[in-house]
Design a protein around this motif. Structure first.
Motif, PDB file in Angstrom:
ATOM      1  N   TYR A   1       0.819  -1.217   0.000  1.00 33.69           N
ATOM      2  CA  TYR A   1       0.000   0.000   0.000  1.00 33.69           C
ATOM      3  C   TYR A   1       0.853   1.268   0.000  1.00 33.69           C
ATOM      4  CZ  TYR A   1      -4.251  -2.605   0.118  1.00 33.69           C
ATOM      5  OH  TYR A   1      -5.268  -3.429  -0.241  1.00 33.69           O
ATOM      6  N   ILE A   2       2.022   1.200   0.631  1.00 32.05           N
ATOM      7  CA  ILE A   2       2.940   2.344   0.570  1.00 32.05           C
ATOM      8  C   ILE A   2       3.391   2.552  -0.872  1.00 32.05           C
ATOM      9  CG2 ILE A   2       5.269   3.131   1.194  1.00 32.05           C
ATOM     10  CD1 ILE A   2       4.803   1.835   3.954  1.00 32.05           C
TER      11      ILE A   2
ATOM     12  N   ARG B 105       8.524   8.908  -6.258  1.00 31.62           N
ATOM     13  CA  ARG B 105       7.363   8.966  -7.142  1.00 31.62           C
ATOM     14  C   ARG B 105       7.645   8.781  -8.629  1.00 31.62           C
ATOM     15  NH1 ARG B 105       4.903  13.831  -4.991  1.00 31.62           N
ATOM     16  NH2 ARG B 105       6.453  13.505  -3.398  1.00 31.62           N
TER      17      ARG B 105
ATOM     18  N   LEU C  10      -8.436   8.109  -9.035  1.00 36.83           N
ATOM     19  CA  LEU C  10      -7.472   9.207  -8.937  1.00 36.83           C
ATOM     20  C   LEU C  10      -7.600  10.150 -10.119  1.00 36.83           C
ATOM     21  CD1 LEU C  10      -4.343   7.257  -7.683  1.00 36.83           C
ATOM     22  CD2 LEU C  10      -5.621   8.994  -6.409  1.00 36.83           C
TER      23      LEU C  10
ATOM     24  N   HIS D 134      -0.487   6.912  -6.993  1.00 41.34           N
ATOM     25  CA  HIS D 134      -1.034   8.242  -6.707  1.00 41.34           C
ATOM     26  C   HIS D 134      -0.009   9.344  -6.986  1.00 41.34           C
ATOM     27  CE1 HIS D 134      -3.391  10.989  -3.708  1.00 41.34           C
ATOM     28  NE2 HIS D 134      -2.917  11.663  -4.713  1.00 41.34           N
ATOM     29  N   ASN D 135       1.137   9.276  -6.316  1.00 40.67           N
ATOM     30  CA  ASN D 135       2.128  10.345  -6.466  1.00 40.67           C
ATOM     31  C   ASN D 135       2.691  10.398  -7.886  1.00 40.67           C
ATOM     32  OD1 ASN D 135       1.626  10.593  -3.751  1.00 40.67           O
ATOM     33  ND2 ASN D 135       3.727  10.389  -3.096  1.00 40.67           N
TER      34      ASN D 135
ATOM     35  N   ARG E  42       1.853   1.529  -3.539  1.00 38.72           N
ATOM     36  CA  ARG E  42       0.704   1.979  -4.336  1.00 38.72           C
ATOM     37  C   ARG E  42       0.541   3.488  -4.210  1.00 38.72           C
ATOM     38  NH1 ARG E  42      -5.587   0.701  -3.075  1.00 38.72           N
ATOM     39  NH2 ARG E  42      -5.259   2.501  -1.741  1.00 38.72           N
ATOM     40  N   LYS E  43       0.690   4.025  -3.010  1.00 33.14           N
ATOM     41  CA  LYS E  43       0.567   5.473  -2.807  1.00 33.14           C
ATOM     42  C   LYS E  43       1.651   6.225  -3.580  1.00 33.14           C
ATOM     43  CE  LYS E  43      -0.306   9.476  -0.631  1.00 33.14           C
ATOM     44  NZ  LYS E  43       0.237  10.516  -1.475  1.00 33.14           N
ATOM     45  N   LEU E  44       2.903   5.782  -3.445  1.00 31.61           N
ATOM     46  CA  LEU E  44       4.009   6.460  -4.121  1.00 31.61           C
ATOM     47  C   LEU E  44       3.986   6.249  -5.628  1.00 31.61           C
ATOM     48  CD1 LEU E  44       7.099   5.716  -1.845  1.00 31.61           C
ATOM     49  CD2 LEU E  44       6.211   7.961  -2.452  1.00 31.61           C
TER      50      LEU E  44
ATOM     51  N   ASN F  54      -8.533   2.189  -8.447  1.00 30.75           N
ATOM     52  CA  ASN F  54      -7.823   3.283  -7.800  1.00 30.75           C
ATOM     53  C   ASN F  54      -7.291   4.271  -8.831  1.00 30.75           C
ATOM     54  OD1 ASN F  54      -4.692   3.900  -6.359  1.00 30.75           O
ATOM     55  ND2 ASN F  54      -6.573   4.587  -5.394  1.00 30.75           N
TER      56      ASN F  54
END
Length: 175
Positions: A14-15, A113, A83, A22-23, A17-19, A79
């Motif tokens: 999940y970390i 990112r 986004l 998303h980022n 996935r965020k970086l 996701n």
């Protein structure tokens, strides 16, 4: 129980996935949007060429994340589309300058990112064309009001792109 807390068995997934989703998507919209002359992220997110590039890049990243961390590929795709929908929100007024600003910081982490998802794809022999293009755009980001952008352009002028890739991005010449 904590409201809005989502438990995760695979926190590292999940970390990443965020970086890496998303980022990275946000950065792609910002740097591609800057090159296209947009002021706001929502303008970039509505541009068909940018959308296609972002979706293609994120499709590759999500395939690798799903494999590496056993994340749900459908959930990852949902996701990405969520986004993109959120980035199109004009009410947020998110500027290209805010999201693309401080390019040295955004390029400096070998697992951040932009460099991180590129390396992730390369680990599976996937050429991350859209992310590589975004890295090149970030290296060319020259917003006059951004001190980091000015410093980056000065470094490139004095040392060359290869040296900046090595020093700032931790990317070796053979990469």
């Amino acid at each position: 129980q904590v409201d809005f807390l989502i438990p995760a068995d695979n926190f590292q997934g999940y970390i990443e996935r965020k970086l890496y989703v998303h980022n990275a998507m946000h950065a792609m919209c910002a740097y591609m949007g800057y090159a296209a002359g947009f002021e706001y992220v929502w303008q970039a997110a509505l541009d068909q060429r940018i959308q296609q590039a972002v979706l293609k890049a994120m499709s590759a990243v999500c395939r690798v994340l799903a494999k590496k961390h056993r994340l749900d590929p459908v959930g990852l795709a949902e996701n990405v589309y969520d986004l993109l929908r959120r980035f199109r929100c004009q009410t947020l007024g998110d500027t290209i300058g805010r999201v693309g600003g401080d390019p040295i910081r955004k390029l400096s982490s070998p697992d951040g990112r932009l460099i991180g998802p590129a390396r992730l794809c390369l680990s599976e022999n996937i050429i991350p064309e859209g992310i590589i293009h975004t890295i090149a755009l970030a290296l060319g980001y020259d917003s006059p009001g951004d001190e980091s952008a000015r410093s980056l352009q000065k470094m490139i002028a004095e040392k060359g792109v290869e040296a900046v890739l090595k020093e700032v991005c931790s990317v070796a010449p053979d990469e």
